[in-house]
Design a protein around this motif. Sequence first.
Motif, PDB file in Angstrom:
ATOM      1  N   ILE A   9     -20.463  -2.692 -13.910  1.00 42.39           N
ATOM      2  CA  ILE A   9     -20.064  -0.854 -13.497  1.00 42.39           C
ATOM      3  C   ILE A   9     -18.822  -0.273 -14.248  1.00 42.39           C
ATOM      4  CG2 ILE A   9     -19.996   0.949 -11.844  1.00 42.39           C
ATOM      5  CD1 ILE A   9     -21.668  -1.063  -9.931  1.00 42.39           C
ATOM      6  N   GLN A  10     -18.921   0.467 -15.012  1.00 41.10           N
ATOM      7  CA  GLN A  10     -17.876   1.442 -15.254  1.00 41.10           C
ATOM      8  C   GLN A  10     -17.245   2.192 -14.363  1.00 41.10           C
ATOM      9  OE1 GLN A  10     -18.228   4.721 -18.209  1.00 41.10           O
ATOM     10  NE2 GLN A  10     -17.365   3.532 -19.706  1.00 41.10           N
ATOM     11  N   VAL A  11     -16.080   2.025 -14.054  1.00 39.80           N
ATOM     12  CA  VAL A  11     -15.408   2.845 -12.857  1.00 39.80           C
ATOM     13  C   VAL A  11     -14.352   3.780 -13.701  1.00 39.80           C
ATOM     14  CG1 VAL A  11     -14.193   2.817 -10.569  1.00 39.80           C
ATOM     15  CG2 VAL A  11     -15.789   1.122 -11.158  1.00 39.80           C
ATOM     16  N   LYS A  12     -14.530   5.091 -13.310  1.00 41.48           N
ATOM     17  CA  LYS A  12     -13.282   6.246 -13.806  1.00 41.48           C
ATOM     18  C   LYS A  12     -12.758   6.826 -12.538  1.00 41.48           C
ATOM     19  CE  LYS A  12     -14.903   6.850 -18.523  1.00 41.48           C
ATOM     20  NZ  LYS A  12     -15.167   7.721 -19.504  1.00 41.48           N
ATOM     21  N   PRO A  13     -11.545   6.298 -12.066  1.00 39.53           N
ATOM     22  CA  PRO A  13     -11.247   6.796 -10.666  1.00 39.53           C
ATOM     23  C   PRO A  13     -10.286   8.182 -11.077  1.00 39.53           C
ATOM     24  CG  PRO A  13      -9.677   5.045 -11.248  1.00 39.53           C
ATOM     25  CD  PRO A  13     -10.796   5.050 -12.502  1.00 39.53           C
ATOM     26  N   LYS A  14     -10.282   9.082 -10.080  1.00 44.30           N
ATOM     27  CA  LYS A  14      -9.324  10.153 -10.127  1.00 44.30           C
ATOM     28  C   LYS A  14      -8.933  10.065  -8.789  1.00 44.30           C
ATOM     29  CE  LYS A  14      -9.170  15.050 -11.058  1.00 44.30           C
ATOM     30  NZ  LYS A  14     -10.069  16.467 -11.306  1.00 44.30           N
ATOM     31  N   ALA A  15      -7.666   9.888  -8.607  1.00 41.07           N
ATOM     32  CA  ALA A  15      -6.807   9.641  -7.547  1.00 41.07           C
ATOM     33  C   ALA A  15      -5.361   9.824  -7.459  1.00 41.07           C
ATOM     34  CB  ALA A  15      -7.127   8.094  -7.043  1.00 41.07           C
ATOM     35  N   GLU A  72      -6.606  11.797 -13.127  1.00 47.83           N
ATOM     36  CA  GLU A  72      -7.293  10.689 -13.663  1.00 47.83           C
ATOM     37  C   GLU A  72      -6.500   9.208 -14.044  1.00 47.83           C
ATOM     38  OE1 GLU A  72      -9.443  12.048 -17.430  1.00 47.83           O
ATOM     39  OE2 GLU A  72     -10.616  13.454 -16.120  1.00 47.83           O
ATOM     40  N   LEU A  73      -7.227   8.332 -13.655  1.00 52.75           N
ATOM     41  CA  LEU A  73      -6.237   7.074 -13.846  1.00 52.75           C
ATOM     42  C   LEU A  73      -7.121   6.150 -14.508  1.00 52.75           C
ATOM     43  CD1 LEU A  73      -4.990   6.763  -9.985  1.00 52.75           C
ATOM     44  CD2 LEU A  73      -3.843   7.390 -11.978  1.00 52.75           C
ATOM     45  N   ASP A  74      -6.583   6.265 -15.843  1.00 57.91           N
ATOM     46  CA  ASP A  74      -7.702   5.345 -16.731  1.00 57.91           C
ATOM     47  C   ASP A  74      -6.824   4.640 -17.759  1.00 57.91           C
ATOM     48  OD1 ASP A  74      -9.664   4.051 -18.061  1.00 57.91           O
ATOM     49  OD2 ASP A  74     -10.820   6.029 -18.424  1.00 57.91           O
ATOM     50  N   THR A  75      -6.523   3.337 -17.542  1.00 55.49           N
ATOM     51  CA  THR A  75      -5.565   2.828 -18.662  1.00 55.49           C
ATOM     52  C   THR A  75      -6.171   2.497 -19.890  1.00 55.49           C
ATOM     53  OG1 THR A  75      -4.495   1.616 -16.588  1.00 55.49           O
ATOM     54  CG2 THR A  75      -4.260   0.655 -18.884  1.00 55.49           C
ATOM     55  N   TYR A  76      -7.539   2.220 -19.689  1.00 55.31           N
ATOM     56  CA  TYR A  76      -8.428   1.726 -21.077  1.00 55.31           C
ATOM     57  C   TYR A  76      -8.934   3.022 -21.892  1.00 55.31           C
ATOM     58  CZ  TYR A  76      -8.010  -3.086 -19.975  1.00 55.31           C
ATOM     59  OH  TYR A  76      -7.567  -4.394 -19.469  1.00 55.31           O
ATOM     60  N   GLY A  77      -9.208   3.991 -20.997  1.00 55.47           N
ATOM     61  CA  GLY A  77      -9.689   5.199 -21.701  1.00 55.47           C
ATOM     62  C   GLY A  77     -11.111   5.209 -21.353  1.00 55.47           C
ATOM     63  N   ASP A  78     -11.984   4.105 -21.430  1.00 51.33           N
ATOM     64  CA  ASP A  78     -13.494   4.148 -21.198  1.00 51.33           C
ATOM     65  C   ASP A  78     -13.629   3.474 -19.741  1.00 51.33           C
ATOM     66  OD1 ASP A  78     -12.706   1.475 -21.642  1.00 51.33           O
ATOM     67  OD2 ASP A  78     -14.273   0.889 -23.092  1.00 51.33           O
ATOM     68  N   GLY A 133      -7.962   8.628   0.289  1.00 48.31           N
ATOM     69  CA  GLY A 133      -9.038   8.828   0.700  1.00 48.31           C
ATOM     70  C   GLY A 133      -9.854  10.014   0.686  1.00 48.31           C
ATOM     71  N   LYS A 134      -9.092  11.194   1.128  1.00 46.32           N
ATOM     72  CA  LYS A 134      -9.498  12.767   1.224  1.00 46.32           C
ATOM     73  C   LYS A 134      -9.658  13.354  -0.021  1.00 46.32           C
ATOM     74  CE  LYS A 134      -6.902  13.060   5.795  1.00 46.32           C
ATOM     75  NZ  LYS A 134      -5.858  13.718   6.621  1.00 46.32           N
ATOM     76  N   VAL A 135      -9.007  12.983  -1.298  1.00 47.29           N
ATOM     77  CA  VAL A 135      -8.844  13.625  -2.465  1.00 47.29           C
ATOM     78  C   VAL A 135      -9.644  12.840  -3.671  1.00 47.29           C
ATOM     79  CG1 VAL A 135      -7.086  14.983  -1.573  1.00 47.29           C
ATOM     80  CG2 VAL A 135      -6.558  13.227  -2.871  1.00 47.29           C
ATOM     81  N   ALA A 136      -9.714  11.439  -3.290  1.00 45.31           N
ATOM     82  CA  ALA A 136     -10.051  10.472  -4.545  1.00 45.31           C
ATOM     83  C   ALA A 136     -11.361  10.926  -4.945  1.00 45.31           C
ATOM     84  CB  ALA A 136      -9.617   9.116  -4.198  1.00 45.31           C
ATOM     85  N   GLU A 137     -11.672  10.706  -6.341  1.00 49.07           N
ATOM     86  CA  GLU A 137     -13.231  10.795  -6.552  1.00 49.07           C
ATOM     87  C   GLU A 137     -13.343   9.633  -7.691  1.00 49.07           C
ATOM     88  OE1 GLU A 137     -13.503  14.459  -8.821  1.00 49.07           O
ATOM     89  OE2 GLU A 137     -12.906  15.646  -7.220  1.00 49.07           O
ATOM     90  N   VAL A 138     -14.445   8.983  -7.452  1.00 43.38           N
ATOM     91  CA  VAL A 138     -14.803   7.790  -8.525  1.00 43.38           C
ATOM     92  C   VAL A 138     -16.162   8.031  -9.144  1.00 43.38           C
ATOM     93  CG1 VAL A 138     -15.073   5.298  -8.147  1.00 43.38           C
ATOM     94  CG2 VAL A 138     -13.474   6.307  -6.506  1.00 43.38           C
ATOM     95  N   ASP A 139     -15.967   8.093 -10.504  1.00 47.23           N
ATOM     96  CA  ASP A 139     -17.016   8.192 -11.283  1.00 47.23           C
ATOM     97  C   ASP A 139     -17.644   6.829 -11.493  1.00 47.23           C
ATOM     98  OD1 ASP A 139     -19.038   9.760 -12.994  1.00 47.23           O
ATOM     99  OD2 ASP A 139     -18.097   8.715 -14.725  1.00 47.23           O
TER     100      ASP A 139
END
Length: 365
Positions: free
Chosen positions: A259-265, A320-326, A240-246
């Motif tokens: 909604i398209q979600v691209k998390p960085k965690a 970046e955690l993105d299984t699908y790429g998009d 929770g202190k470092v994650a970013e959610v686009d």
Amino acid sequence: MKKLRLAFMVCNVFFVLAACGGKAATSEKDEKAGKTDVASIVISKGEYIIPDDKEVSEDEGYLALEVTIKNESKKSLNVSSGDISLYDENDSKVEPASVYSEDESFKLLGHDNLSADKSKTGYLVFKVDQDSQYELHFEPQYYDVENMDKEIKDVVLKIDTAEYKDTTEEPSAALTAFIDEVFLAKENEKYDTVVANNKEATAESFDEEFTKALSNFFSDYEPTNEELHQLVESFKTSNGKVAEVDQKLLSVYPNSATIQVKPKALSFDNMDDEVESLMDKYIEENKDKEYSDYQAVYVDAEKYLLENLPEVFSVASPTELDTYGDGYRIQLKKIDDKWEIDTVKSSSNNYYEYLEEAFRGGLYK
């Protein structure tokens, strides 16, 4: 057929027009309406939407107007969206937007034939400036062979786009609150006002699956449920202190959104070196200790690892955690003025399962 721009402003308990009700036409009770001997039209409500694959500038928007057309004559009446036109302040015609939605509650006004006293309801969508004046013209398509010379008048309704509040950002706010409270152990004061999901039940379900996934992380030592739950909370707090959610709003309709979600965690894959280092450190420091068997060394080493993983979490960097790429396409639906995130596990909703996995640090359950 001659067009007459007439404004019908009827102020009574049924119809509240702009001239009578000010700038409050944002609910189903605040209607705009007009009528001739042939047909009537009512704008029961209007709201801004985001159709699939459509983009607008800051001051623009796609205004969806829910209209009801009623046949006021004794003969049949053909109706379609083509009978209705929107004109801006320069008398330029605004073409209706081409919109497609799988949301069954969002029905566009289509072609139909209405018998006497029958009506049809549907949405019309126009790309407009959000603080401008427009005129909506309804030209009934009525043909009376016995009265060919009878003039059929247009119904004209004034549209002030500033009356309609743009709430298309609400689904994004709801998803942010959901991710904060469920995945990241972060308090979000908006949750109770914008999210329909039961917070405690959803968080508990996520924690249970995270606990199962973490138990598989250890090969020799069997952590207790209490130890696993504490580790889950530690991970969520550090995340929770470092994650970013686009987030990107792909579509927003009156009762649904995507909604398209691209998390960085935080990811366990990125902690391999630290995990191996802790294991090696324990084994090296305890190499002279007597053990009954070889496996016992690794049991203790993994217990040591479990005790020190919170420190690893606290200094780890997000990835970046993105299984699908998009990104992950998360579905939401509106329930009683709140937004419910679709968490149902199914083949048609595997995006949500992958999102959960991403916030478990990539661990399989």
